[in-house]
Design a protein around this motif. Structure first.
Motif, PDB file in Angstrom:
ATOM      1  N   LEU A 157       0.836  -1.196   0.000  1.00 23.86           N
ATOM      2  CA  LEU A 157       0.000   0.000   0.000  1.00 23.86           C
ATOM      3  C   LEU A 157       0.871   1.246   0.000  1.00 23.86           C
ATOM      4  N   ALA A 158       1.905   1.243   0.838  1.00 27.04           N
ATOM      5  CA  ALA A 158       2.824   2.395   0.886  1.00 27.04           C
ATOM      6  C   ALA A 158       3.519   2.578  -0.463  1.00 27.04           C
ATOM      7  N   GLU A 159       3.910   1.470  -1.099  1.00 25.25           N
ATOM      8  CA  GLU A 159       4.569   1.562  -2.408  1.00 25.25           C
ATOM      9  C   GLU A 159       3.621   2.156  -3.448  1.00 25.25           C
ATOM     10  N   PHE A 160       2.374   1.712  -3.429  1.00 24.23           N
ATOM     11  CA  PHE A 160       1.369   2.221  -4.375  1.00 24.23           C
ATOM     12  C   PHE A 160       1.187   3.730  -4.195  1.00 24.23           C
ATOM     13  N   LEU A 161       1.061   4.159  -2.943  1.00 26.84           N
ATOM     14  CA  LEU A 161       0.822   5.579  -2.671  1.00 26.84           C
ATOM     15  C   LEU A 161       2.064   6.421  -2.940  1.00 26.84           C
ATOM     16  N   LEU A 162       3.245   5.875  -2.645  1.00 27.03           N
ATOM     17  CA  LEU A 162       4.482   6.619  -2.916  1.00 27.03           C
ATOM     18  C   LEU A 162       4.695   6.796  -4.415  1.00 27.03           C
ATOM     19  N   LEU A 163       4.360   5.762  -5.186  1.00 22.66           N
ATOM     20  CA  LEU A 163       4.451   5.883  -6.638  1.00 22.66           C
ATOM     21  C   LEU A 163       3.466   6.948  -7.128  1.00 22.66           C
ATOM     22  N   THR A 164       2.297   6.993  -6.498  1.00 19.27           N
ATOM     23  CA  THR A 164       1.307   8.009  -6.839  1.00 19.27           C
ATOM     24  C   THR A 164       1.835   9.401  -6.520  1.00 19.27           C
ATOM     25  N   CYS A 165       2.504   9.535  -5.378  1.00 17.36           N
ATOM     26  CA  CYS A 165       3.088  10.839  -4.997  1.00 17.36           C
ATOM     27  C   CYS A 165       4.052  11.336  -6.056  1.00 17.36           C
ATOM     28  N   LYS A 166       4.787  10.407  -6.655  1.00 19.69           N
ATOM     29  CA  LYS A 166       5.737  10.766  -7.700  1.00 19.69           C
ATOM     30  C   LYS A 166       5.014  11.454  -8.863  1.00 19.69           C
ATOM     31  N   TYR A 167       3.876  10.895  -9.254  1.00 17.45           N
ATOM     32  CA  TYR A 167       3.118  11.490 -10.353  1.00 17.45           C
ATOM     33  C   TYR A 167       2.403  12.758  -9.901  1.00 17.45           C
ATOM     34  N   SER A 168       2.043  12.802  -8.630  1.00 18.24           N
ATOM     35  CA  SER A 168       1.406  14.001  -8.103  1.00 18.24           C
ATOM     36  C   SER A 168       2.353  15.190  -8.160  1.00 18.24           C
ATOM     37  N   GLU A 169       3.638  14.921  -7.967  1.00 12.15           N
ATOM     38  CA  GLU A 169       4.649  15.986  -7.996  1.00 12.15           C
ATOM     39  C   GLU A 169       5.029  16.381  -9.418  1.00 12.15           C
ATOM     40  N   ASN A 170       5.099  15.387 -10.312  1.00 12.97           N
ATOM     41  CA  ASN A 170       5.637  15.634 -11.650  1.00 12.97           C
ATOM     42  C   ASN A 170       4.580  15.918 -12.714  1.00 12.97           C
ATOM     43  N   VAL A 171       3.333  15.565 -12.417  1.00 12.76           N
ATOM     44  CA  VAL A 171       2.263  15.779 -13.386  1.00 12.76           C
ATOM     45  C   VAL A 171       1.365  16.892 -12.869  1.00 12.76           C
ATOM     46  N   PRO A 172       1.134  17.937 -13.651  1.00 12.45           N
ATOM     47  CA  PRO A 172       0.273  19.025 -13.177  1.00 12.45           C
ATOM     48  C   PRO A 172      -1.138  18.523 -12.933  1.00 12.45           C
ATOM     49  N   PRO A 173      -1.855  19.105 -11.942  1.00  7.95           N
ATOM     50  CA  PRO A 173      -3.237  18.704 -11.682  1.00  7.95           C
ATOM     51  C   PRO A 173      -4.080  18.805 -12.947  1.00  7.95           C
ATOM     52  N   GLN A 174      -4.965  17.821 -13.137  1.00  7.03           N
ATOM     53  CA  GLN A 174      -5.784  17.799 -14.337  1.00  7.03           C
ATOM     54  C   GLN A 174      -6.855  18.881 -14.293  1.00  7.03           C
ATOM     55  N   LYS A 175      -6.999  19.577 -15.400  1.00  6.41           N
ATOM     56  CA  LYS A 175      -8.085  20.552 -15.497  1.00  6.41           C
ATOM     57  C   LYS A 175      -9.333  19.796 -15.909  1.00  6.41           C
ATOM     58  N   LYS A 176     -10.245  19.670 -14.989  1.00  5.12           N
ATOM     59  CA  LYS A 176     -11.420  18.845 -15.204  1.00  5.12           C
ATOM     60  C   LYS A 176     -12.615  19.718 -15.568  1.00  5.12           C
ATOM     61  N   ARG A 177     -13.367  19.236 -16.504  1.00  8.27           N
ATOM     62  CA  ARG A 177     -14.584  19.931 -16.889  1.00  8.27           C
ATOM     63  C   ARG A 177     -15.763  19.100 -16.417  1.00  8.27           C
ATOM     64  N   SER A 178     -16.496  19.632 -15.480  1.00  7.90           N
ATOM     65  CA  SER A 178     -17.615  18.891 -14.922  1.00  7.90           C
ATOM     66  C   SER A 178     -18.782  18.891 -15.901  1.00  7.90           C
ATOM     67  N   SER A 179     -19.443  17.730 -16.017  1.00  8.30           N
ATOM     68  CA  SER A 179     -20.636  17.632 -16.852  1.00  8.30           C
ATOM     69  C   SER A 179     -21.904  17.599 -16.007  1.00  8.30           C
ATOM     70  N   MET A 180     -21.786  18.000 -14.747  1.00  7.30           N
ATOM     71  CA  MET A 180     -22.956  18.062 -13.880  1.00  7.30           C
ATOM     72  C   MET A 180     -23.926  19.124 -14.416  1.00  7.30           C
ATOM     73  N   PRO A 181     -25.202  18.785 -14.570  1.00  8.41           N
ATOM     74  CA  PRO A 181     -26.183  19.784 -15.010  1.00  8.41           C
ATOM     75  C   PRO A 181     -26.156  21.018 -14.109  1.00  8.41           C
ATOM     76  N   VAL A 182     -26.329  22.193 -14.715  1.00  6.43           N
ATOM     77  CA  VAL A 182     -26.237  23.447 -13.971  1.00  6.43           C
ATOM     78  C   VAL A 182     -27.198  23.469 -12.795  1.00  6.43           C
ATOM     79  N   VAL A 183     -28.417  23.024 -13.007  1.00  2.99           N
ATOM     80  CA  VAL A 183     -29.408  23.086 -11.936  1.00  2.99           C
ATOM     81  C   VAL A 183     -28.993  22.204 -10.759  1.00  2.99           C
ATOM     82  N   VAL A 184     -28.359  21.054 -11.037  1.00  4.10           N
ATOM     83  CA  VAL A 184     -27.930  20.160  -9.954  1.00  4.10           C
ATOM     84  C   VAL A 184     -26.750  20.769  -9.209  1.00  4.10           C
TER      85      VAL A 184
END
Length: 286
Positions: A157-184
């Motif tokens: 589990l620690a290895e999985f999360l540490l590998l994730t941290c590596k990508y968290s540091e080196n990959v910019p946060p994804q710009k996400k476009r929400s498809s949630m309906p405006v009214v919701v």
């Protein structure tokens, strides 16, 4: 989403749960929005799926990894139920807290500058196999009875999360476009703003300038849950947080907008499976 008004809350009853899910999904398997008392990681591999993590809805792409914080409501909307492959890891709150050290706080993976509820990374195609391999070893260790299997599980589990941290540091946060309906989105914002009050759909209707029927229908179509049920579920989730901060159950009742302790306790017990006091004592004991 399929409408299902089952209890939306579940306790993670093991320190770690890891599943590589590849089985076909039937309509009966699709649950309404729900939450857990621990952390959840979802690595999306295949399918035609939308994921709802309050207050947004996203189209998932291969390599998307979502980190969902405790008590945050989330759910899936399957466009195609014939092939949905993903890795899901659940971790108890205290276990993750104790997994790192003074220099390594894994909980930071589950939030970003835009949201305290979730984080999202895109894992490049050439690296996905690394995560699948580690998750496979973690799942095998969790199901093993061999000497030291729990130590191995913790290490994987620690290895999985540490590998994730590596990508968290080196990959910019994804710009996400929400498809949630405006009214919701407006409904979810309204609920969050007024969560400590006695929320009524009629009052919401007047402020948002939509009919109450339209609000209820739009919300149900987007989330699979009834609006009234979701409001109560959100209040109970807030009550859990306040109880864990050692507020008295009686005070919490009014802090989350209930006017009657018996009604609050009844609703809490129905959703969580124990009374507010029992819930508070159970976490103190653990």
């Amino acid at each position: 989403m399929k409408k299902s008004l089952n209890c939306p809350y579940s306790m993670i009853d093991q320190e770690i749960i890891c599943e590589h899910k590849m089985a076909r999904v039937t309509p009966e398997d699709i649950n309404t929005v729900h939450n857990h008392d621990g952390y959840e990681v979802v690595l999306f591999l295949k399918g035609d799926v939308n994921i709802m993590i309050e207050p947004e809805l996203f189209k998932m792409k291969r390599g998307d990894m979502f980190f969902i914080s405790p008590l945050v409501f989330h759910g899936i909307d399957l466009e195609d139920i014939t092939g949905y492959e993903r890795i899901v890891i659940n971790v108890q709150y205290e276990y993750l807290k104790n997994l790192g050290d003074a220099e390594t706080d894994f909980s930071t993976l589950f939030r970003n500058c835009d949201s305290a509820n979730m984080n999202h990374l895109r894992i490049p195609e050439e690296s996905i196999s690394k995560f699948i391999s580690i998750a496979g070893k973690l799942e095998e260790a969790l199901h093993s009875k061999s000497y030291g299997h729990s130590v191995l599980s913790k290490a994987y589990l620690a290895e999985f999360l540490l590998l994730t941290c590596k990508y968290s540091e080196n990959v910019p946060p994804q710009k996400k476009r929400s498809s949630m309906p405006v009214v919701v989105s407006k409904i979810l914002d309204y609920i969050d703003t007024h969560l400590s009050e006695d929320i009524t759909i009629n009052a919401m209707s007047a402020e948002l300038h939509y009919s109450s029927d339209h609000l209820s229908r739009a919300f149900s179509e987007a989330t699979g849950d009834s609006l009234k049920h979701y409001i109560n579920a959100k209040k109970i989730a807030l009550a859990q947080k306040l109880l864990l901060q050692n507020n008295s159950p009686y005070d919490v009742c009014f802090m989350v907008g209930y006017n009657n302790y018996s009604s609050f306790s009844r609703r809490f017990s129905k959703q969580i499976g124990m009374s507010p006091k029992q819930f508070q004592l159970s976490y103190r004991a653990s």
